[in-house]
Enzyme design. Structure first.
Site, short mmCIF file in Angstrom:
data_model
loop_
_atom_site.label_atom_id
_atom_site.label_comp_id
_atom_site.label_asym_id
_atom_site.label_seq_id
_atom_site.Cartn_x
_atom_site.Cartn_y
_atom_site.Cartn_z
CE LYS A 40 -0.27 -0.15 5.04
NZ LYS A 40 -1.10 -0.52 6.20
CE1 TYR B 87 12.92 32.25 -0.80
CE2 TYR B 87 13.07 29.85 -0.64
CZ TYR B 87 12.80 30.99 -1.37
OH TYR B 87 12.42 30.88 -2.67
CG MET C 74 8.72 23.52 -3.67
SD MET C 74 7.61 24.37 -4.79
CE MET C 74 6.62 25.31 -3.66
C1 LIG Z 1 -0.34 -1.52 6.84
C2 LIG Z 1 -0.93 -2.78 7.31
C3 LIG Z 1 -0.13 -3.92 7.43
C4 LIG Z 1 1.38 -3.92 7.27
O1 LIG Z 1 1.92 -3.42 8.47
P1 LIG Z 1 3.48 -3.46 8.80
O2 LIG Z 1 3.51 -3.15 10.25
O3 LIG Z 1 4.11 -2.39 7.99
O4 LIG Z 1 3.99 -4.80 8.48
C5 LIG Z 1 -0.76 -5.11 7.76
N1 LIG Z 1 -2.09 -5.16 7.98
C6 LIG Z 1 -2.88 -4.08 7.90
C7 LIG Z 1 -4.35 -4.22 8.15
C8 LIG Z 1 -2.34 -2.85 7.58
O5 LIG Z 1 -3.12 -1.78 7.52
#
Ligand SMILES: *Cc1c(COP(=O)(O)O)cnc(C)c1O
Length: 372
Positions: A38, A265, A313
């Site tokens: 993800k 800046y 930036m």
């Molecule tokens: C993000 C997530 C994971 C992975 O988690 P890690 O701690 O990075 O291994 C597993 N299960 C769910 C439901 C998540 O949201």
């Protein structure tokens, strides 16, 4: 296009494959690795990472949302892709069309998925104590009733641990409470003749700290990439994992700075002696925390160079006085190793007071992902 031009991310293919092998070896017999990709593969690059994993025989993936899942399918990733988050009912057709697996966030949502009238693959999420998502685990009758729904193909049943990374008494007790809740639900379902689903509750820290558990899948994110969640996290080192991501940027310009002159800046840095100022082509728009200003450093020519002045930036300035023959075009390292020195993502993130993932997932699309 124009890889390694100004600033980029390098993904170490061998390191990722090594981590997969280590994690597979660490998991108990019969427990499969579900790769958590993800948030653009935790910032590493969804497609770049998933292609390597796919070539290395990973068949189970999880993502946060529908768009990530479809992107994976369009890139030719087959196998199971589980969407852990909510998908709006207006898009249920896409779940079917792309052969995706959807988390059932509660029983009412399960009935909505069923109402599409097409076979949909799902994993039932159950709430064992974190209270973020899933049907409450004590609602056994309702959970069991999902197996009566004719269009749901129930491949999995899962939950998520809230405190698996902490090993103090209270955290261990809470994790044990969640695991017991999960196990009780599974045995109650089995006693009603409901089986044939894959059960999973561990993510990275759950796998590491509760390695005696024997479920069918483990959803692994942060450790897959070899990263410490924060500087105190011992798991990557103890497992012998390798960091997969490096962040690099080139020097765009070099100048002499005279004692008393200021940089950037708001003139927040003033030279207390003559120095060499190098301007590096990466800034907060690339995802670097602005709080690194005047507080952190980069690696250049095997030396550590302090950031001077405020991050801009698109660029930042460093004191490169210690680097021999430094010139425009030289490559600096913001995360990764240069000679003897290393900057870990977790240490950089700690300067901003956040965890590693909070920094890596913000690394912008402007940074090309280069697999090396
Ligand atoms: C993000 C997530 C994971 C992975 O988690 P890690 O701690 O990075 O291994 C597993 N299960 C769910 C439901 C998540 O949201």
């Amino acid at each position: 296009m124009f890889e390694k031009d100004r600033a980029w991310i390098e993904i170490d293919r061998q390191a990722l494959i090594h981590n997969v092998d280590v994690i597979r070896g660490f998991l108990p017999q019969g427990c499969e690795l579900m790769a958590c990709v993800k948030a653009n593969g935790f910032g590493h690059g969804l497609i770049e990472v998933s292609r390597i994993l796919h070539e290395h025989g990973i068949c189970n993936y999880c993502v946060a949302c529908l768009s990530e899942a479809v992107e994976l399918r369009r890139a030719g990733i087959d196998g199971e892709i589980l969407i852990l988050g909510y998908t709006d009912p207006s898009n249920f057709d896409a779940l079917y069309e792309y052969h995706l697996s959807q988390a059932v966030t509660d029983c009412a949502y399960g009935r909505m998925l069923n109402a599409l009238g097409k076979p949909l693959h799902v994993h039932i999420a159950v709430d064992t104590g974190m209270h973020r998502m899933g049907e409450r685990c004590e609602n056994v009758d309702e959970i069991a009733s999902l197996w009566q729904l004719e269009h749901l193909v129930i491949d999995g049943l899962y939950s998520h641990l809230a405190s698996a990374e902490k090993m103090d008494e209270a955290s261990r007790e809470f994790t044990r409470f969640q695991i017991d809740n999960f196990d009780r639900l599974i045995s109650e379902l089995r006693s009603r003749g409901i089986d044939g689903f894959r059960a999973h509750i561990q993510a990275s820290q759950g796998m590491f700290n509760y390695s005696d558990l024997r479920y069918d899948l483990a959803r692994i994110g942060v450790l897959l990439y070899g990263n410490e969640g924060d500087p105190s996290d011992k798991a990557p080192k103890e497992l012998g994992l390798r960091h997969v991501l490096s962040l690099k940027a080139r020097i765009g310009s070099i100048r002499k700075l005279h004692k008393g002159e200021c940089v950037g800046y708001d003139c927040t840095f003033r030279a207390d002696q003559d120095m060499i100022c190098a301007t590096i082509g990466i800034g907060y728009a690339d995802g670097l925390p602005k709080s690194l200003s005047n507080k952190w450093h980069v690696l250049l020519g095997g030396r550590l160079c302090p950031i001077i002045g405020m991050l801009c930036m698109d660029s930042l300035m460093v004191d490169a006085s210690s680097v021999p023959d430094v010139k425009a075009g030289d490559v600096s390292t913001l995360i990764g190793t240069d000679g003897e020195l290393e900057i870990r993502a977790c240490d950089l993130a700690a300067v901003d007071g956040v965890n590693t993932n909070a920094v890596l997932t913000k690394l912008s699309v402007r940074l090309g992902r280069v697999v090396v």
